[in-house]
Motif scaffolding. Structure first.
Motif, PDB file in Angstrom:
ATOM      1  N   PHE A 190     -13.546 -31.435  58.589  1.00 53.54           N
ATOM      2  CA  PHE A 190     -13.163 -30.230  59.326  1.00 53.54           C
ATOM      3  C   PHE A 190     -13.716 -28.960  58.681  1.00 53.54           C
ATOM      4  N   HIS A 228     -16.001 -26.460  60.883  1.00 53.27           N
ATOM      5  CA  HIS A 228     -15.770 -25.012  60.874  1.00 53.27           C
ATOM      6  C   HIS A 228     -16.894 -24.249  60.172  1.00 53.27           C
ATOM      7  N   TYR A 264      -2.433 -22.538  76.368  1.00 55.61           N
ATOM      8  CA  TYR A 264      -1.436 -21.854  75.528  1.00 55.61           C
ATOM      9  C   TYR A 264      -0.314 -21.274  76.396  1.00 55.61           C
ATOM     10  N   GLY A 308      -1.968 -28.182  62.363  1.00 51.76           N
ATOM     11  CA  GLY A 308      -3.325 -28.243  62.929  1.00 51.76           C
ATOM     12  C   GLY A 308      -3.647 -26.925  63.608  1.00 51.76           C
ATOM     13  N   ALA A 337      -5.906 -24.700  62.985  1.00 50.08           N
ATOM     14  CA  ALA A 337      -7.326 -24.300  63.000  1.00 50.08           C
ATOM     15  C   ALA A 337      -7.469 -22.838  62.559  1.00 50.08           C
ATOM     16  N   ASP A 354      -3.159 -26.393  58.151  1.00 53.22           N
ATOM     17  CA  ASP A 354      -4.387 -27.073  58.555  1.00 53.22           C
ATOM     18  C   ASP A 354      -5.005 -27.713  57.319  1.00 53.22           C
ATOM     19  N   VAL A 355      -5.784 -28.765  57.565  1.00 53.77           N
ATOM     20  CA  VAL A 355      -6.413 -29.484  56.468  1.00 53.77           C
ATOM     21  C   VAL A 355      -7.678 -28.742  55.988  1.00 53.77           C
ATOM     22  N   ASP A 396      -2.280 -31.662  54.601  1.00 59.00           N
ATOM     23  CA  ASP A 396      -2.537 -32.766  55.520  1.00 59.00           C
ATOM     24  C   ASP A 396      -1.202 -33.176  56.139  1.00 59.00           C
ATOM     25  N   ILE A 397      -1.161 -33.209  57.444  1.00 60.87           N
ATOM     26  CA  ILE A 397       0.064 -33.580  58.154  1.00 60.87           C
ATOM     27  C   ILE A 397       0.615 -34.932  57.673  1.00 60.87           C
ATOM     28  N   SER A 415      -0.694 -29.503  68.460  1.00 63.20           N
ATOM     29  CA  SER A 415      -1.529 -29.503  69.660  1.00 63.20           C
ATOM     30  C   SER A 415      -2.958 -29.900  69.314  1.00 63.20           C
TER      31      SER A 415
HETATM   32  C1  LIG Z   1      -8.894 -29.048  67.853  1.00 64.31           C
HETATM   33  S1  LIG Z   1      -8.191 -28.172  66.514  1.00 64.31           S
HETATM   34  C2  LIG Z   1      -6.593 -27.751  67.226  1.00 64.31           C
HETATM   35  C3  LIG Z   1      -6.267 -26.297  67.112  1.00 64.31           C
HETATM   36  C4  LIG Z   1      -4.918 -25.830  67.605  1.00 64.31           C
HETATM   37  N1  LIG Z   1      -3.867 -26.770  67.387  1.00 64.31           N
HETATM   38  C5  LIG Z   1      -4.986 -25.447  69.061  1.00 64.31           C
HETATM   39  O1  LIG Z   1      -4.601 -26.269  69.920  1.00 64.31           O
HETATM   40  O2  LIG Z   1      -5.389 -24.338  69.329  1.00 64.31           O
HETATM   41  C6  LIG Z   1      -7.660 -29.467  65.412  1.00 64.31           C
HETATM   42  C7  LIG Z   1      -7.316 -28.966  64.031  1.00 64.31           C
HETATM   43  O3  LIG Z   1      -6.529 -29.986  63.398  1.00 64.31           O
HETATM   44  C8  LIG Z   1      -6.849 -29.972  62.027  1.00 64.31           C
HETATM   45  N2  LIG Z   1      -6.459 -31.283  61.460  1.00 64.31           N
HETATM   46  C9  LIG Z   1      -7.009 -32.489  61.730  1.00 64.31           C
HETATM   47  N3  LIG Z   1      -6.390 -33.449  61.043  1.00 64.31           N
HETATM   48  C10 LIG Z   1      -5.415 -32.844  60.329  1.00 64.31           C
HETATM   49  C11 LIG Z   1      -4.447 -33.306  59.403  1.00 64.31           C
HETATM   50  N4  LIG Z   1      -4.370 -34.609  59.079  1.00 64.31           N
HETATM   51  N5  LIG Z   1      -3.595 -32.412  58.856  1.00 64.31           N
HETATM   52  C12 LIG Z   1      -3.673 -31.099  59.165  1.00 64.31           C
HETATM   53  N6  LIG Z   1      -4.600 -30.589  60.029  1.00 64.31           N
HETATM   54  C13 LIG Z   1      -5.457 -31.446  60.601  1.00 64.31           C
HETATM   55  C14 LIG Z   1      -8.339 -29.694  61.983  1.00 64.31           C
HETATM   56  O4  LIG Z   1      -8.764 -29.171  60.753  1.00 64.31           O
HETATM   57  C15 LIG Z   1      -8.524 -28.729  63.147  1.00 64.31           C
HETATM   58  O5  LIG Z   1      -8.557 -27.398  62.699  1.00 64.31           O
END
Ligand SMILES: C[S@@+](CC[C@H](N)C(=O)[O-])C[C@H]1O[C@@H](n2cnc3c(N)ncnc32)[C@H](O)[C@@H]1O
Length: 213
Positions: free
Chosen positions: A32, A36, A54, A73, A75, A96-97, A121-122, A137
């Motif tokens: 990620f 980014h 949203y 997550g 972003a 976010d990760v 990390d979630i 989301s």
């Molecule tokens: C498509 S974006 C979603 C953005 C936001 N949730 C939205 O809907 O506007 C996905 C995000 O999830 C993050 N992500 C993916 N796996 C993750 C994890 N295991 N823990 C935390 N964040 C994570 C990524 O870094 C990325 O920024």
């Protein structure tokens, strides 16, 4: 039927989820950060489909004075910014990760005593407090196979305080698989689920409350 890029996407993230949670987290962080390398890779700030999503999401929230909100997550903080303006009295945490995503999130929504961003990390993060509103989301499909979805669902549920609300938003019909472990979690009950047949990609907004035992 899933498209070829969708099948490749699933295969990649399912394969990553064969690693240990720590190993998976490390690769996700790198992946990620790479995604980014350009600002706003999914055009969350400018795409009218995302903006509509949203607005649709916020419509389903039970009306309450939410005090502690977490977005998992988050972003680059596009929705976090909406949350910060919609709930001006709430404490808001974006997780976010990707460190690179969070650096941009902090530019969009400057951190103060009320808004904070945490790199975590979630699958492994254990915050020291609970929340009355939890968002996740467009993130669960990166976690891969069922065991990891179950783990993520348990982690999301553990973030909730009694009477808290959890909102999950993912593409439809894949949301049936992604939300399965939220639907079947002993501590959660689904309050509503709305499917939007929005082009180019239908999505579902599922809202969960905590079960009183
Ligand atoms: C498509 S974006 C979603 C953005 C936001 N949730 C939205 O809907 O506007 C996905 C995000 O999830 C993050 N992500 C993916 N796996 C993750 C994890 N295991 N823990 C935390 N964040 C994570 C990524 O870094 C990325 O920024």
């Amino acid at each position: 039927m899933p498209s070829f890029p969708e099948i490749m996407h699933r295969t990649l993230f399912r394969t990553l989820s064969l690693l240990s949670p720590a190993g998976q987290g490390l690769i996700l962080r790198r992946y990620f950060d790479w995604r980014h390398r350009v600002p706003d890779p999914w055009k969350l700030a400018t795409d009218s489909y995302e903006q509509q999503k949203y607005r649709s999401t916020l419509k389903h929230l039970p009306a309450r004075p939410y005090r502690r909100i977490i977005e998992v997550g988050c972003a680059e903080g596009v929705f976090t910014h909406t949350l910060a303006t919609t709930y001006p009295d709430a404490e808001i945490i974006g997780v976010d990760v990707s460190a690179r995503a969070l650096a941009r999130a902090r530019q969009r929504v400057p951190e103060d005593g009320r808004v904070r961003f945490i790199q975590a990390d979630i699958l492994t993060h254990r915050p020291d407090r609970s929340f009355d509103l939890v968002f996740c989301s467009e993130t669960l499909y990166y976690l891969g196979r069922h065991e990891r979805l179950r783990r993520a669902s348990a982690q999301l549920s553990a973030l909730l305080e009694p009477d808290g609300v959890l909102v999950a938003v993912h593409p439809w019909p894949e949301a049936t698989r992604l939300h399965h472990y939220l639907d079947s979690h002993a501590a959660l009950s689904r309050l509503t689920e709305q499917v939007y047949q929005a082009p180019p990609r239908p999505f579902a907004v599922a809202v969960y409350g905590t079960k009183s035992v």
